[in-house]
Design a protein around this motif. Sequence first.
Motif, short mmCIF file in Angstrom:
data_model
loop_
_atom_site.label_atom_id
_atom_site.label_comp_id
_atom_site.label_asym_id
_atom_site.label_seq_id
_atom_site.Cartn_x
_atom_site.Cartn_y
_atom_site.Cartn_z
N SER A 279 0.81 -1.21 0.00
CA SER A 279 0.00 0.00 0.00
C SER A 279 0.85 1.27 0.00
O SER A 279 0.33 2.35 -0.27
CB SER A 279 -0.90 0.01 1.22
N GLY A 280 2.12 1.15 0.32
CA GLY A 280 2.98 2.31 0.33
C GLY A 280 2.75 3.24 1.49
O GLY A 280 3.19 4.38 1.49
N THR A 281 2.09 2.77 2.50
CA THR A 281 1.86 3.62 3.66
C THR A 281 1.81 2.75 4.90
O THR A 281 1.56 1.54 4.81
CB THR A 281 0.55 4.42 3.54
N THR A 282 2.08 3.34 6.05
CA THR A 282 2.01 2.55 7.28
C THR A 282 0.76 2.87 8.08
O THR A 282 0.52 2.25 9.11
CB THR A 282 3.23 2.83 8.17
N GLY B 80 -4.40 5.04 5.65
CA GLY B 80 -3.78 5.06 4.34
C GLY B 80 -4.01 3.75 3.59
O GLY B 80 -4.36 3.76 2.40
N ILE B 81 -3.86 2.65 4.30
CA ILE B 81 -4.06 1.34 3.65
C ILE B 81 -5.51 1.23 3.18
O ILE B 81 -5.79 0.79 2.06
CB ILE B 81 -3.72 0.21 4.63
N SER B 82 -6.40 1.66 4.08
CA SER B 82 -7.81 1.62 3.71
C SER B 82 -8.06 2.45 2.47
O SER B 82 -8.77 2.01 1.54
CB SER B 82 -8.63 2.13 4.90
N ASP C 55 -4.07 -4.24 -3.91
CA ASP C 55 -4.93 -5.39 -4.19
C ASP C 55 -5.50 -5.92 -2.89
O ASP C 55 -4.77 -6.27 -1.96
CB ASP C 55 -4.10 -6.47 -4.90
N VAL C 56 -6.81 -5.98 -2.81
CA VAL C 56 -7.45 -6.31 -1.54
C VAL C 56 -7.16 -7.74 -1.11
O VAL C 56 -7.03 -8.05 0.07
CB VAL C 56 -8.96 -6.00 -1.60
N LEU C 57 -7.02 -8.63 -2.09
CA LEU C 57 -6.76 -10.03 -1.72
C LEU C 57 -5.39 -10.17 -1.06
O LEU C 57 -5.24 -10.82 -0.02
CB LEU C 57 -6.86 -10.91 -2.97
N SER C 58 -4.38 -9.51 -1.65
CA SER C 58 -3.05 -9.59 -1.04
C SER C 58 -3.05 -8.98 0.34
O SER C 58 -2.45 -9.52 1.28
CB SER C 58 -2.03 -8.84 -1.91
N ILE C 59 -3.74 -7.85 0.46
CA ILE C 59 -3.81 -7.21 1.78
C ILE C 59 -4.46 -8.17 2.78
O ILE C 59 -3.98 -8.34 3.91
CB ILE C 59 -4.65 -5.91 1.69
N SER C 60 -5.53 -8.83 2.35
CA SER C 60 -6.21 -9.76 3.26
C SER C 60 -5.26 -10.87 3.69
O SER C 60 -5.23 -11.26 4.86
CB SER C 60 -7.43 -10.38 2.58
N LEU C 61 -4.51 -11.39 2.72
CA LEU C 61 -3.59 -12.48 3.06
C LEU C 61 -2.55 -12.03 4.08
O LEU C 61 -2.25 -12.73 5.05
CB LEU C 61 -2.89 -12.99 1.80
N MET C 62 -2.04 -10.82 3.88
CA MET C 62 -1.03 -10.33 4.81
C MET C 62 -1.64 -10.06 6.18
O MET C 62 -1.02 -10.30 7.21
CB MET C 62 -0.38 -9.06 4.26
N LEU C 63 -2.87 -9.58 6.17
CA LEU C 63 -3.55 -9.41 7.46
C LEU C 63 -3.73 -10.75 8.15
O LEU C 63 -3.74 -10.84 9.37
CB LEU C 63 -4.90 -8.73 7.25
N GLY D 111 -13.57 -6.46 0.37
CA GLY D 111 -12.90 -7.61 -0.22
C GLY D 111 -13.75 -8.84 -0.03
O GLY D 111 -14.98 -8.77 0.01
N ASP D 112 -13.09 -9.98 0.10
CA ASP D 112 -13.82 -11.23 0.26
C ASP D 112 -14.45 -11.27 1.65
O ASP D 112 -13.73 -11.29 2.66
CB ASP D 112 -12.83 -12.40 0.09
N PRO D 113 -15.79 -11.27 1.75
CA PRO D 113 -16.41 -11.27 3.08
C PRO D 113 -16.17 -12.57 3.83
O PRO D 113 -16.54 -12.70 4.99
CB PRO D 113 -17.89 -11.07 2.76
N GLY D 114 -15.52 -13.53 3.14
CA GLY D 114 -15.26 -14.81 3.80
C GLY D 114 -14.39 -14.67 5.04
O GLY D 114 -14.37 -15.57 5.88
#
Lengths: 523, 516
Positions: free
Chosen positions: B191-194, B198-200, B209-217, B289-292
Motif C-alpha cells: 500500500s505504500g503507507t504505514t 492510508g491502507i484503507s 490489491d485487496v486479496l493480497s492485503i487480506s492475506l497479509m492481514l 474484499g472477500d467477506p469470507g
Amino acid sequence: MSAPILSALLVIPVAGAALVALLPRENAREAKLAALLTAFLTFLVSIPLWTQFRPGDIGMQFVETRAWVPALGLTYKVGVDGISVLLVLLTTLLMPICVLASWSISDRVKDYMAAFLILESAMIGSFVAQDLLLFYVFWEAMLIPMLLIIGVWGGRRRVYAALKFFLFTVVGSLPMFVAILYIYFKAGAHTFDLETLRASLNPAGDAPLPLTVTAARWCFFAFALAFAVKVPLFPLHTWLPDAHVEAPTAGSVILAGVLLKMGTYGLLRFAIPIFPGAAAEFAPALISLAVIGVIYGSLMCLAQEDMKKLIAYSSVAHLGFCVLGMFVWNDKALSGSILQMVNHGISTGALFLCVGVLYERRHTRLLEDFGGIAKVMPWYAAVLIIVTLSSIGLPGTNGFIGEFLILLGTFEAKKVPAILASTGVVLGATYMLWMAQRVLFGRVTHEENENLGDLRGREWATLLPLLFLIFAIGVVPNVFLHRIAPAVEDYNRQVRAAIHHDQERRAEEKSRAEFERHGGARK
Amino acid sequence: MQLGVVENLSFLTPEILLTVTLGAVIALDIGGPKDRKGLVARLAATGLGATLLMVILTYFELETKQRARVFLFADSFVVDPFSMFFKLVAGVCSFMIALFAAKVRRIESQGEGEFYTLLLVTTLGIFLMAGVTDLVGMVVAIETLSIPSYILAGFYKRDRGSSEASLKYVLYGATASGSMLFGLAFLYGLSGTTSFQGISAAIASGRADVLSISLMLGLVLIGLGFKISAAPFHMWTPDVYEGSPTAVTAYLSTASKAGGFAILIRLFYSILARPEVASRPEGQWIPIGDPGWTTLVAVIAVVTMTIGNLAAYKQTNVKRLLAYSSIAHAGYILLGFVVMHGSGLMAMLFYIATYVFMNLGAFLCVIAVSEAGGGEEISDFRGLGWRAPFLGFCMAAFLFSLTGLPPLAGFVGKVYLFAALVEHGWVWLSVVAALNSAVSLYYYVRVVKTMYLEGIPRRAGDVVPLRIGSHFGIMLFVCLVPTILFGIYWQPLARLATWSVGASAPVEARPVAAHK
C-alpha cells in the motif's frame, strides 16, 4: 396502584437471608427462628393475593412495572393471574413448613436457612415475572441454592445427585436462552415483555408472521426442552429420583412441591402462548410422553424399596397428568391440571414430611424396615392414610378433583390418552396403598420400631395446614376453581384461536408460495 | 480535530503520568533507602491509581465534547472513547494487580522494583496498543507489552515452572511476532503507507490489491491471535499461565488480552471493513474484499472456545483450568468480532469489561489461597467454602459468572454477545456458543463442588479456618461488586460501551478534513 405486594414477596426472603447470614455462627437457634419468622412474614404478606384477587378479571393483577435496562427493552414487570396465583400462595405456604421441618438440621444451620430463603425469592420470582429475561434470571437463580441444599445437607450420594440435578437443568435451559434472544429480535418489538412478544409473534389479521414454521418449531422445542427437564417429562426424569432420595426432607418438599411446577407452569405460561402453532404440532408427542410418564412412573413405583424414591416416581406420574391436561385445549382439563399442580404440591409435600418423620426416628426409609407402625404411632398412621388417599385421589380429598377434571376434560377431547392415563389412577391406588400397608399394618417386624414416639408438636404444625387444605380443596373445590376457571377459559380461548389462526395463515402462505412458484414457472 | 502540541499532550496525561511513575519507580529502586520495604509497591500503585483517574477524566473530557477524536503524532495515534475504554479496563487490571502483588511474599523477595517496573511498562504498552493507528506504532506498542511480559512470566528465577513458562512464552512470542512483522512489511509494500487509514484509502482507490492485503492481514492475525490466545495459536497459554507467578497470569489473561482485542478490532475494522453509513459506526459494517474473512474468524472463535472448554475438562490444577477457561473466553469474545455490526463490537467491549473483573477475581482467589498456605490444585480447594467463607463465596461467584449464570455479570455479557449474533443471522454460532457454555458449566461447577460439597466440616469445631487477611479480602470485594452489580443493573456500563463504539469509528476516511 396498590401496595407492591409481589415485590415485597421477592424482597422479604432475600432480606431475611441476609439477616440470617449475618448472625454469628454459633447461633443456630436464632438462625432457625429468624428464618421461620421471615418465611411466616412472607406468607402473611402474600395473603392479600388470596383475599384481594379478583377472579372475574381477566389478565394480570397486582402488576408492577419498572424500567430496568431501557437500552435492551428490559422491564421489571411482575404480576399474577388465575394460573399463577395459587402457585405463589403454595410457595409462601410451604416455606414456613419447610423451615419447621428442618428444625432438626444441626450442621451449618445458618447457610441452610439462607439458601432456603434465597430459593423462595427465586421461586416466587419465576412465577410472577412477566418479562422473559427477568423470568430467565429467576429461573436460573433457583439452581444454585437447590444445588447447595441437596449437595451439602443431602444423603450419601448427595454430590452426584446435586450435580446431576444442576447439569440437567442448566443444559436443558441454555437452548431456551438462545431461543429467547431469537424471538426478541424476530418480534422486532424491542422488548422482553411477555404480552408484547406474544402479540407481535402472533399478529392478528393478515400481518406477516415473524417466525417461519421451522423457526417456530425449533423455538418451541427449545422452550419445551427446558421445561420438560424440570417437570420432569419422561425420558428426562432420571435426575428426579436421585435428587429426591438425597435431598433433606424440606428439600424434597420444596422440590416436589414447587420446583417441579416450574416446568408445567413454564409450558403453560411461555411455551404454548408464544408458539401456539408449534405447540399444536407437538401436542401429540407431548401427550404421548405424558401418558408414558403416567404409566411408567406408576409401574416404577411398584418396584421401589425406598419410600422417597417411590414418591419421586409417583411425582413423575402425577406431573404427567398435569402435562396431559394442558395439551388437549379443554377448559376442564386445564383447570384440573392447574389444580393438580397445587394438589401435588400439598399431597406430595405432606408425603415427604411423613417420610421425614419416620426417617428422623429410624434413619432409614426402606419399606422393609417398617411394618406395624400403626400400632406404635396411631396418629401418624391416621395422617399418613389421609395423605395417601389424597394422593390416590379419593373423593372428598383434593386429589380427586384434579385428576377427575383432567381425565374428564381429556376424555372429551381425546379418548385414547384419557383411557390409557386412567390406568395410572388404578396403579396409583395400588402402589400407594401397598406402601401404606407395608409401613403401617401387620405385625411390628423390627424391635427398634416398638418404642417410636408419635407425632410431636412441631410435626403436627407442619402437617396440619396441609391436611386442612387436602380436605378444603376436596370438599369445597369451587372456592379454588373459581379463581382458576375464568383465567383458564380465557387462556384456552386465546390459544385455540391462535392455533386456528396460525394454521390458517400457514396454509395460506403455503398456497401462495405454490401459486407463485407455478406462476414463475409459466413465465 | 487538529490541535497544537501542548493541547495535544493534555490528552496524553495518562500515558505521561504512567511514564513518570515508571521513572520514579526505577529511581527509587536504584537510589532509594535500603529498608524501603513495600515503598516501591505503594509508589507504583499510587501512580497507577492516578493514571486511572486521569483516564477517567480524559474520558469525561471526550464525552463533553461529543464524538471527539484527537489524532496525535502525525495521525499515528488516536485518543478516542474506544481507546479510552480499553485504557480504563487495562488500568483497572494493572492497578488491582499492583495492589495485590504488594502482599505476595515471593514477589517481594525476588525484587519488587523489577516487578513493578515491568508491570508499568506493560501497562504503557497496552495503553499504546489501544490508541495506535499505524503499523510501526503497532509493532512498538505490542513489543512494549510483550518483552516485559516474557520477563514477568519468568519472574520466579529459581522456579523451574516459571522459567519454563518464560522460555515457552518467548519462543512462541518470537515466532508470532515474526509472522506478524512479515505481514506488516508486506502491508507497507502493497500500500505504500504505514497508516491504517492510508491502507484503507489505498484499497478504496484501487492502488492496493485487496486479496493480497487480506492475506497479509492473515499473517498479522497470527501475532494478534497469539496475544489473545485464540486457537490454533493458544498452545503456549496453559503452560505459561500455570508456570508464571499467579499475579502475572492474572495480568496476562485480562489486561494483556484486552490490549490484543483493542488492536485486533482497530486494525481489521479499519482496513477490511467500513461502516455502512460513515458517521454511524454503531450500525451495520460492510466487509471489504472477500467477506469470507468473517467466516474464518467465526471458525477460529468456535475452535478456540471448543478447544478451551474441552481441554479444561480434565485439568486438576486451578491455574491451568483457568488458563483453558480464558482460551474459551477469547473464543466467546471473538464472536462479537464476526457480527460486522456496532452491536457486536459493543458486546465485545461489554464482555471484556465484565470478564476482566471475574477472571481477575478468580485468579486473585488463587493467589489469596496460596498466600494463606493453600495449594493450587483443585484438590487443595476441598471444603474451602467452609474454611474461608468469604473467599469461597467470591470464588463461586466468579466461576458462576464465568459460566454465564444469572444474575451475574458474565450472564449479561453473554446476553449481549448472543443477542448480537442472533440479530445478525449467526444463529448457528450462538447455538454452538450456548453448547460450549453447557460444556464449560461442568468444569466450573467441579471447582465449586470441591469447595462446597466436599470436606464439609459437620461440627463447628471441625472447621480449620483459612485466613486470607483483610488486604486480600478487600481486593476480592472490589472484584465481587462489579461481578454482581453488572449482573443486576448494567445500564451504565452498557451505555459506556455503546458510546465508546459509537463515538469512535476505529477509523474514518479522513477525519481531520471533516472537522475543519
